[in-house]
Write a protein that holds these residues in place. Structure first.
Motif, short mmCIF file in Angstrom:
data_model
loop_
_atom_site.label_atom_id
_atom_site.label_comp_id
_atom_site.label_asym_id
_atom_site.label_seq_id
_atom_site.Cartn_x
_atom_site.Cartn_y
_atom_site.Cartn_z
N CYS A 142 0.84 -1.21 0.00
CA CYS A 142 0.00 0.00 0.00
C CYS A 142 0.87 1.26 0.00
O CYS A 142 0.58 2.24 -0.69
CB CYS A 142 -0.92 0.02 1.22
N GLN A 143 1.92 1.21 0.79
CA GLN A 143 2.82 2.36 0.84
C GLN A 143 3.50 2.56 -0.51
O GLN A 143 3.64 3.68 -0.99
CB GLN A 143 3.86 2.11 1.92
N VAL A 221 -1.55 -7.83 15.01
CA VAL A 221 -1.97 -6.47 14.66
C VAL A 221 -3.46 -6.55 14.34
O VAL A 221 -3.86 -7.40 13.55
CB VAL A 221 -1.19 -5.94 13.44
N PRO A 222 -4.30 -5.70 14.96
CA PRO A 222 -5.73 -5.78 14.71
C PRO A 222 -6.07 -5.55 13.24
O PRO A 222 -5.47 -4.69 12.59
CB PRO A 222 -6.35 -4.66 15.56
N LEU A 227 -6.96 -2.30 7.94
CA LEU A 227 -7.96 -1.75 7.02
C LEU A 227 -7.91 -0.22 7.00
O LEU A 227 -7.95 0.40 5.93
CB LEU A 227 -9.36 -2.21 7.41
N TRP A 228 -7.81 0.38 8.18
CA TRP A 228 -7.77 1.84 8.24
C TRP A 228 -6.54 2.39 7.52
O TRP A 228 -6.62 3.38 6.80
CB TRP A 228 -7.78 2.32 9.70
N THR A 229 -5.44 1.72 7.74
CA THR A 229 -4.21 2.20 7.09
C THR A 229 -4.31 2.07 5.58
O THR A 229 -3.88 2.94 4.83
CB THR A 229 -3.00 1.40 7.62
N MET A 230 -4.95 0.96 5.13
CA MET A 230 -5.14 0.79 3.69
C MET A 230 -6.01 1.91 3.13
O MET A 230 -5.73 2.47 2.06
CB MET A 230 -5.78 -0.57 3.39
#
Ligand code: ATP
Ligand code: MG
Lengths: 253, 308
Positions: A142-143, A221-222, A227-230
């Motif tokens: 993603c990054q 890692v939750p 998902l939020w980071t994505m």
């Protein structure tokens, strides 16, 4: 359809480029070489190999994103291959998006290959990789998608060298956002402080994408964090691509 | 409806900051009828490529309008009926001609069957079969130009815009391109091409426009433009009496003896006709009467001189 054609062609160009294999070779060498650094203790071995493998995947991915990405559109204009393409009945945004997606596809394959090589190596060494490792690889990708979008934007605005310098600066600052907001008090009220504060709010916080330590330590890692980071990455990526399309729309080529 | 039409077209490239650049193209009114071969002439830097790039949607005009088949060139649809061959065509070096044609078919929105069909006819027309599998990297100028032509033909466009299609080619290559343009006209296509090689234009164009320093100098039919001027007339006569000979020689630019007889160069048709009357009156025989028309090259240079 037209986007897919441009994307496939960009992918093919990169696959036929020897530089890619040189980079992959060095990435592989780094992962294998991590054994040499993993001598500390038997228990620590696996952690260090995971950490170094993920770091290598991220770093080589960024190198490809920056060096291929910042010349992506620029090269087409410079080599004039773009003339015959844009004189076709296609939208200009389709071209930019196609170039981006082709490189994104390439980086996806490279990331997968490197992650798989590292996982296989860890398995040979008697360890194993878990869910967090996969999550870490996903966030690295993603990054990379975000960095690629920034590179493509700059490649339609400026030369590859300047573009690469800007992207690298953003990359470094994006990993060091804490420094920007916590400037020493002696900078209070100066231009430097406000410039860094602005940068803090504009430049994406790339350290969110880094869960290497958790992967190395086998911590969980939750899923919601991932998902939020994505979503955070996707929002930035989309914004950068829209800017790239706009900046390219009325450009004289 | 015109195949190509421009009204007051102007382009000013963005110069260095604070320095207003001179227009590279100014107030260009051009009309190209459908199914014509149209020659677009001008010296280096006259603005030919600039005009063509505006027509192909690569750069935006500063003023005026331009349309291809009645559609504004700023719209995507205008490029549906347009095939473009750039000045020095560049293609992806890592692709083969076959892959290149396929790629342009894809971005032109053609289906797989149609792409296959077009490869068949285009590769036949341009002799691409024997080099179909070679990478473009090693191609010579002539091969690249052929491939460029092939790419311009993908999608069967009604209007072909070719920027110096014959530059850098050997005589055989030039002839092939000329024949190709004539062939395309029989297919009902419009061919608009730029050049500074006047001979090529003179031979095949229906109409021409001449551009100088960004401005249109003249536009019209090649034969009309040329009929404007007979530069001199050559008259050859044999068996001329001495006195008649010297009478004619007095009005001639020059005279000399040749195998066929006396060879006079007369400055215009009136004086040439007068000379012929004298030849007949003296009972001598006329061997040759040939008005020499100004070539497009001369015409072109004359127009250039008239300009400041
Ligand atoms: N990208 C550009 N930026 C600034 N000026 C330009 C640019 N492209 C062309 N020009 C200028 O515009 C003018 C017309 O150039 P153009 O390339 O249209 O000429 P041309 O008729 O095609 O010439 P040639 O026969 O050499 O190909 C020239 O004076 C050139 O310097
Ligand atoms: Mg030119």
């Amino acid at each position: 359809m037209r986007i897919a054609a441009v994307a496939m062609n960009t992918f093919r160009e990169a696959v036929r480029d020897k530089v890619l294999y040189v980079l992959l070779f060095f990435a592989g060498a780094t992962i294998l070489g991590s054994k040499a650094l993993g001598w500390v203790s038997v228990g620590q071995d696996e952690k260090i190999i995971i950490d170094i493998s993920l770091a290598a995947t991220s770093l080589f991915g960024v190198l490809i994103a920056v060096f291929v990405g910042t010349s992506l559109v620029y090269k087409e204009i410079d080599k004039r291959t773009i003339y015959t393409i844009l004189s076709r009945p296609m939208w200009r945004y389709e071209f930019v998006l196609g170039k981006y997606l082709g490189l994104a596809m390439l980086i996806g394959v490279v990331t997968l290959v490197m992650a798989a090589m590292a996982a296989a190596y860890i398995a040979v060494m008697g360890g194993h990789v878990g869910l967090t490792y996969l999550q870490a690889v996903l966030l690295i990708y993603c990054q990379l998608l975000l960095v690629t979008a920034l590179s493509v934007l700059l490649s339609s605005l400026t030369s590859p060298i300047l573009g690469a310098m800007i992207v690298f600066s953003c990359y470094v600052l994006g990993h060091a956002t804490g420094i920007m907001i916590n400037m020493p008090p002696r900078f209070d009220g100066t231009f430097v402080k406000s410039a860094f504060e602005t940068a803090y709010y504009v430049i994406p916080n790339l350290s969110h994408f880094n869960i290497r330590a958790e992967a190395a330590n086998g911590a969980t890692v939750p899923g919601t964090y991932v998902l939020w980071t994505m979503a955070y990455g996707a929002a930035y990526t989309a914004l950068l691509l829209v800017l790239a399309a706009f900046s390219f729309e009325n450009k004289d080529v | 409806m015109y195949a190509i039409e421009t009204r007051g077209l102007a382009k000013i490239y963005r110069g260095r900051i604070g320095r207003p650049a001179a227009p590279s193209l100014d107030a260009l009114d051009l009309t190209v009828g459908s199914n014509e071969i149209f020659g677009f002439l001008g010296q280096n830097g006259a603005g030919k490529t600039t005009t063509i790039k505006v027509l192909c949607g690569l750069i935006r005009q500063t003023r005026g309008t331009a349309a291809v088949c009645g559609i504004d060139v700023r719209r995507r649809e205008a490029r549906q009926s347009l095939g473009y061959l750039p000045e020095n065509p560049y293609f992806y070096e890592y692709l083969t001609p076959r892959e290149t044609i396929n790629f342009y078919g894809q971005i032109g929105g053609l289906g797989a069957k149609e792409r296959e069909r077009q490869w068949g006819s285009i590769s036949e027309l341009l002799d691409l079969r024997e080099i179909a599998g070679q990478r473009v990297r090693g191609f010579s100028k002539g091969m690249r130009q052929r491939l460029g032509f092939a790419v311009a033909l993908v999608g069967d466009p009604a209007v072909l815009i070719l920027d110096e299609p014959m530059s850098g080619l050997d005589p055989l290559g030039r002839r092939r391109i000329r024949e190709l343009m004539l062939h395309l006209r029989t297919q009902g296509k419009t061919v608009f091409f730029s050049s500074h090689v006047l001979g090529d234009v003179e031979q095949i164009c229906d109409r021409v426009a001449i551009l100088s320093k960004g401005r249109l100098v003249v536009q019209g039919r090649v034969d009309e433009l040329l009929s404007r001027r007979v530069t001199h007339v050559e008259v050859i006569a044999s068996g001329l009496p001495e006195t008649v000979d010297s009478e004619i020689a007095a009005t001639a630019v020059s005279s000399r003896n040749s195998e066929e007889g006396r060879h006079f160069v007369l400055p215009d048709l009136a004086r040439a006709n007068d000379a012929v009357r004298r030849v007949h009156a003296a009972g001598a025989s006329l061997v040759e009467f040939s008005p020499v028309r100004e070539s497009l090259e001369d015409y072109f240079l004359r127009l250039q001189e008239r300009k400041p």
